[in-house]
Enzyme design. Structure first.
Site, PDB file in Angstrom:
ATOM      1  N   LYS A  15     -26.558  64.710  23.852  1.00  0.00           N
ATOM      2  CA  LYS A  15     -26.631  66.010  23.008  1.00  0.00           C
ATOM      3  C   LYS A  15     -27.209  67.046  23.780  1.00  0.00           C
ATOM      4  O   LYS A  15     -26.464  68.064  23.415  1.00  0.00           O
ATOM      5  CB  LYS A  15     -27.657  65.671  21.765  1.00  0.00           C
ATOM      6  CG  LYS A  15     -26.837  64.621  20.912  1.00  0.00           C
ATOM      7  CD  LYS A  15     -27.843  64.623  19.479  1.00  0.00           C
ATOM      8  CE  LYS A  15     -29.192  64.251  19.621  1.00  0.00           C
ATOM      9  NZ  LYS A  15     -29.480  62.991  20.134  1.00  0.00           N
ATOM     10  N   LYS A  32     -33.101  74.115  18.338  1.00  0.00           N
ATOM     11  CA  LYS A  32     -33.624  72.839  18.181  1.00  0.00           C
ATOM     12  C   LYS A  32     -34.584  72.995  16.917  1.00  0.00           C
ATOM     13  O   LYS A  32     -35.844  73.268  17.081  1.00  0.00           O
ATOM     14  CB  LYS A  32     -34.288  72.247  19.388  1.00  0.00           C
ATOM     15  CG  LYS A  32     -34.813  70.674  19.299  1.00  0.00           C
ATOM     16  CD  LYS A  32     -33.793  69.513  19.495  1.00  0.00           C
ATOM     17  CE  LYS A  32     -34.326  68.244  19.351  1.00  0.00           C
ATOM     18  NZ  LYS A  32     -33.328  67.270  19.760  1.00  0.00           N
ATOM     19  N   GLU A  97     -29.098  71.581  17.595  1.00  0.00           N
ATOM     20  CA  GLU A  97     -29.222  70.277  18.084  1.00  0.00           C
ATOM     21  C   GLU A  97     -30.168  69.619  16.987  1.00  0.00           C
ATOM     22  O   GLU A  97     -31.291  69.789  17.022  1.00  0.00           O
ATOM     23  CB  GLU A  97     -29.651  70.052  19.582  1.00  0.00           C
ATOM     24  CG  GLU A  97     -29.649  68.715  20.005  1.00  0.00           C
ATOM     25  CD  GLU A  97     -30.096  68.501  21.189  1.00  0.00           C
ATOM     26  OE1 GLU A  97     -30.347  69.307  22.121  1.00  0.00           O
ATOM     27  OE2 GLU A  97     -30.721  67.174  21.520  1.00  0.00           O
TER      28      GLU A  97
HETATM   29  N1  LIG Z   1     -23.033  64.442  31.887  1.00  0.00           N
HETATM   30  C1  LIG Z   1     -24.350  63.942  32.331  1.00  0.00           C
HETATM   31  N2  LIG Z   1     -24.489  63.912  33.646  1.00  0.00           N
HETATM   32  C2  LIG Z   1     -25.925  63.571  34.196  1.00  0.00           C
HETATM   33  N3  LIG Z   1     -26.797  63.142  33.158  1.00  0.00           N
HETATM   34  C3  LIG Z   1     -26.869  63.268  31.993  1.00  0.00           C
HETATM   35  C4  LIG Z   1     -25.650  63.555  31.273  1.00  0.00           C
HETATM   36  N4  LIG Z   1     -25.699  63.501  29.889  1.00  0.00           N
HETATM   37  C5  LIG Z   1     -26.950  63.116  29.672  1.00  0.00           C
HETATM   38  N5  LIG Z   1     -27.641  63.076  30.969  1.00  0.00           N
HETATM   39  C6  LIG Z   1     -29.090  62.564  31.127  1.00  0.00           C
HETATM   40  O1  LIG Z   1     -29.459  61.635  30.140  1.00  0.00           O
HETATM   41  C7  LIG Z   1     -30.331  61.668  29.554  1.00  0.00           C
HETATM   42  C8  LIG Z   1     -30.107  61.877  28.129  1.00  0.00           C
HETATM   43  O2  LIG Z   1     -29.264  62.987  27.800  1.00  0.00           O
HETATM   44  P1  LIG Z   1     -29.923  64.246  26.880  1.00  0.00           P
HETATM   45  O3  LIG Z   1     -31.129  64.597  26.799  1.00  0.00           O
HETATM   46  O4  LIG Z   1     -28.859  65.180  26.710  1.00  0.00           O
HETATM   47  O5  LIG Z   1     -29.921  63.152  25.429  1.00  0.00           O
HETATM   48  P2  LIG Z   1     -30.141  63.407  23.702  1.00  0.00           P
HETATM   49  O6  LIG Z   1     -29.099  62.764  23.025  1.00  0.00           O
HETATM   50  O7  LIG Z   1     -30.095  64.963  23.590  1.00  0.00           O
HETATM   51  O8  LIG Z   1     -31.509  62.857  23.407  1.00  0.00           O
HETATM   52  P3  LIG Z   1     -32.526  63.366  22.345  1.00  0.00           P
HETATM   53  O9  LIG Z   1     -32.068  62.346  21.308  1.00  0.00           O
HETATM   54  O10 LIG Z   1     -33.798  62.821  23.013  1.00  0.00           O
HETATM   55  O11 LIG Z   1     -32.355  64.555  22.098  1.00  0.00           O
HETATM   56  C9  LIG Z   1     -31.186  62.943  30.333  1.00  0.00           C
HETATM   57  O12 LIG Z   1     -32.093  62.481  31.399  1.00  0.00           O
HETATM   58  C10 LIG Z   1     -29.913  63.874  30.571  1.00  0.00           C
HETATM   59  O13 LIG Z   1     -30.329  64.536  31.852  1.00  0.00           O
HETATM   60 MG   LIG Z   2     -31.821  66.041  23.001  1.00  0.00          MG
END
Ligand SMILES: Nc1ncnc2c1ncn2[C@@H]1O[C@H](COP(=O)(O)OP(=O)(O)OP(=O)(O)O)[C@@H](O)[C@H]1O
Ligand SMILES: [Mg+2]
Length: 205
Positions: A15, A32, A97
């Site tokens: 996300k 956020k 977010e």
């Molecule tokens: N397209 C991508 N390429 C490389 N790494 C990615 C990609 N998408 C996500 N990641 C990695 O995966 C992990 C989780 O991604 P992210 O933090 O965006 O998830 P989230 O859904 O926002 O989590 P949360 O619920 O904690 O907010 C992070 O370490 C991020 O850097």
């Molecule tokens: Mg996140």
């Protein structure tokens, strides 16, 4: 466009990365509202790195523990108040977010999907491409629609899975905005290039 909410079918599925990509592509602002977990880089800090120069509004709640917001709030001795979650004002499109997924509780009697209904912004649903995504994505879409939330599109993250990506749209009628491949390295330049190459955001405008 006033703004949108980025939510997901799960926690940790991308996300924040998609939100940063949208902020950069739309020239938007990021917010956020509830950050649960302060020991690691916060989502706002990650977006500051991945979408340099973007306006980032301070979180309404910064909770210590990385767990469900209702529990993180209780552990910090606070109760999340909807009145403190009013959308921050500004001219550029606002990218909000969520925490975790659609039915994550902000309080025992108030779920994130209800906050989305309160805001009245369309939602971008981030979904993985791996097996299981059809079920999780359709469930999330149903839960959002049941609360009167408009689902503007699905943003996939991961390796291509054309049939899953197609059938989710065919069943739900929700647009596929694009798919973010796994990026190595992941930085502001690679993210901006991947959003330009793999996403069609015209429908969001
Ligand atoms: N397209 C991508 N390429 C490389 N790494 C990615 C990609 N998408 C996500 N990641 C990695 O995966 C992990 C989780 O991604 P992210 O933090 O965006 O998830 P989230 O859904 O926002 O989590 P949360 O619920 O904690 O907010 C992070 O370490 C991020 O850097
Ligand atoms: Mg996140």
């Amino acid at each position: 466009m006033k703004g949108l909410v980025v939510t997901g079918t799960d926690t940790g599925i991308g996300k924040t990365v998609v939100a940063a990509g949208l902020v950069a592509a739309l020239g938007g602002r990021y917010w956020k509202p509830v950050q649960a977990g302060l020991a690691e880089a916060t989502d706002s800090a990650t977006v500051a790195t991945l979408a340099p120069g973007a306006l980032i509004h301070p979180e309404a709640y910064r909770l210590t523990t990385p767990c469900s917001p209702h529990h993180a709030a209780a552990l910090d001795g606070v109760t999340i108040d909807p009145a403190r979650l009013a959308l921050p004002a500004g001219a550029a499109p606002l990218v909000v977010e969520g925490a975790g997924g659609v039915l994550v509780p902000l309080r025992e009697d108030w779920l994130f999907a209800e906050a989305m209904a309160m805001w009245g912004l369309p939602v971008v649903l981030v979904a993985r491409t791996a097996l299981g995504t059809i079920n999780h994505t359709l469930l999330a879409i149903e839960a959002l629609r049941a609360r009167g939330v408009t689902v503007a599109g699905v943003a996939f993250v991961g390796d291509a899975n054309p049939e899953s990506e197609r059938v989710i749209g065919a069943i739900s009628g929700v647009a596929r905005l694009g798919r973010l491949p796994w990026l190595a390295p992941l930085d502001s330049a690679s993210l901006r290039a991947a959003m330009a190459a793999h996403f069609d955001l015209a429908g969001l405008a």
